[in-house]
Write a protein that holds these residues in place. Sequence first.
Motif, PDB file in Angstrom:
ATOM      1  N   ASN A 251      94.345  54.860   8.714  1.00 13.32           N
ATOM      2  CA  ASN A 251      93.694  56.119   8.382  1.00 13.32           C
ATOM      3  C   ASN A 251      92.726  55.955   7.207  1.00 13.32           C
ATOM      4  O   ASN A 251      91.633  56.532   7.187  1.00 13.32           O
ATOM      5  N   LEU A 252      93.138  55.180   6.207  1.00 10.52           N
ATOM      6  CA  LEU A 252      92.263  54.983   5.055  1.00 10.52           C
ATOM      7  C   LEU A 252      91.002  54.218   5.458  1.00 10.52           C
ATOM      8  O   LEU A 252      89.906  54.532   4.961  1.00 10.52           O
ATOM      9  N   GLU A 253      91.130  53.249   6.356  1.00 13.45           N
ATOM     10  CA  GLU A 253      89.947  52.534   6.839  1.00 13.45           C
ATOM     11  C   GLU A 253      89.000  53.485   7.571  1.00 13.45           C
ATOM     12  O   GLU A 253      87.767  53.380   7.423  1.00 13.45           O
ATOM     13  N   VAL A 254      89.552  54.411   8.347  1.00 16.11           N
ATOM     14  CA  VAL A 254      88.720  55.385   9.061  1.00 16.11           C
ATOM     15  C   VAL A 254      87.954  56.256   8.069  1.00 16.11           C
ATOM     16  O   VAL A 254      86.736  56.457   8.187  1.00 16.11           O
ATOM     17  N   VAL A 255      88.649  56.770   7.078  1.00 23.67           N
ATOM     18  CA  VAL A 255      88.002  57.651   6.099  1.00 23.67           C
ATOM     19  C   VAL A 255      86.941  56.884   5.312  1.00 23.67           C
ATOM     20  O   VAL A 255      85.825  57.385   5.086  1.00 23.67           O
ATOM     21  N   ARG A 256      87.240  55.676   4.911  1.00 23.47           N
ATOM     22  CA  ARG A 256      86.246  54.878   4.179  1.00 23.47           C
ATOM     23  C   ARG A 256      85.041  54.535   5.059  1.00 23.47           C
ATOM     24  O   ARG A 256      83.901  54.511   4.579  1.00 23.47           O
TER      25      ARG A 256
END
Length: 351
Positions: free
Chosen positions: A258-263
């Motif tokens: 999820n953090l990779e998606v947001v970044r």
Amino acid sequence: MRVLLTGGYGFIGSAVVRHLIENTRHDVLNIDSLTYAASPDAVADVAADSRYGFRQCDICDTAAVGRILDAYRPDAVMHLAAESHVDRSIDSAGVFMRTNIMGTFSMLEAVRAYWRELPPARRAAFRFHHVSTDEVFGMLGPHDPPFTEATPYNPSSPYSASKAASDHLVRAWHHTYGLPAFITNTTNNYGIWHFPEKLVPLTIINALEGRTLPVYGAGDNVRDWLFVSDHAEALVRAVEHGRPGGTYAIGARQPRTNLEVVRAICAVLDRLCPDPAGPHARLIRHVPDRPGHDFRYEIDPTHAERALGWTARHDFESGLELTVRWYIDHAPWWRAIRARQQASLPMGQVA
């Protein structure tokens, strides 16, 4: 074919409607109850086509569905109508039980009554296509192999439990009554016309407005991401070629945390819409995790790719670029929804 499709004003359903009209010779009748997440604008470009039609109908109304079936005389039913927001299922499970379980039961009964009265050749060719989720399989560990069609069911949220129940109903109606039904299970979709409470559109919109970008927990939950137009193409291939009793796991082999998606969204926005206040990633905030948050979903689509002659056309980067550009260009659509949401529940995040 004449296709009856439920939930055609939803995110995935509208993509299927557009694909049917723009890329095939099939006719399609969309039935939708017009819930909060319905977006007639999503099919506006094809709504005037003579091969498209719409009827407002609650799928739990078996008699109404039966009347539509008798009048339209479809060759196939694609059942996409469902409640799908996990956060909402945690807060208000009842509507998920009604729509996803009882709605599917109602559809199966109406379709069974229609199907058994068809002439033999049409009865043999008829298909009931139930569209489901990989969340019915539960949670993968960090090193577990991806889900396949043979993965045992182990749902862990009210949403996934309701979808698992509907899958079991479809298989039971095939086994007991011979209804020529099959199931597709897919992973997280993203793309255009996505209702702004889900992770990708929520992050894009919040970033464009300079709002906080909430990420559950550490943001290390993993999802396999499929561009919605690729999924629509796979679903149409399935209704054309799917075998009764079959299951097809549809994915794109594009896992991301999820953090990779947001970044990744922040990086695209930094390039397309630079913010004078600084990089969009400065808006990321980690928030308490939601109850029962599954760690990882991922699909091995090998069987579906071979059986349907389909593979996803977009990798995550190209699909995300198209998605972010679309939300930038369609601000009036999501701003109107956001304004309506001010009088409703706060928009959360789901993945």
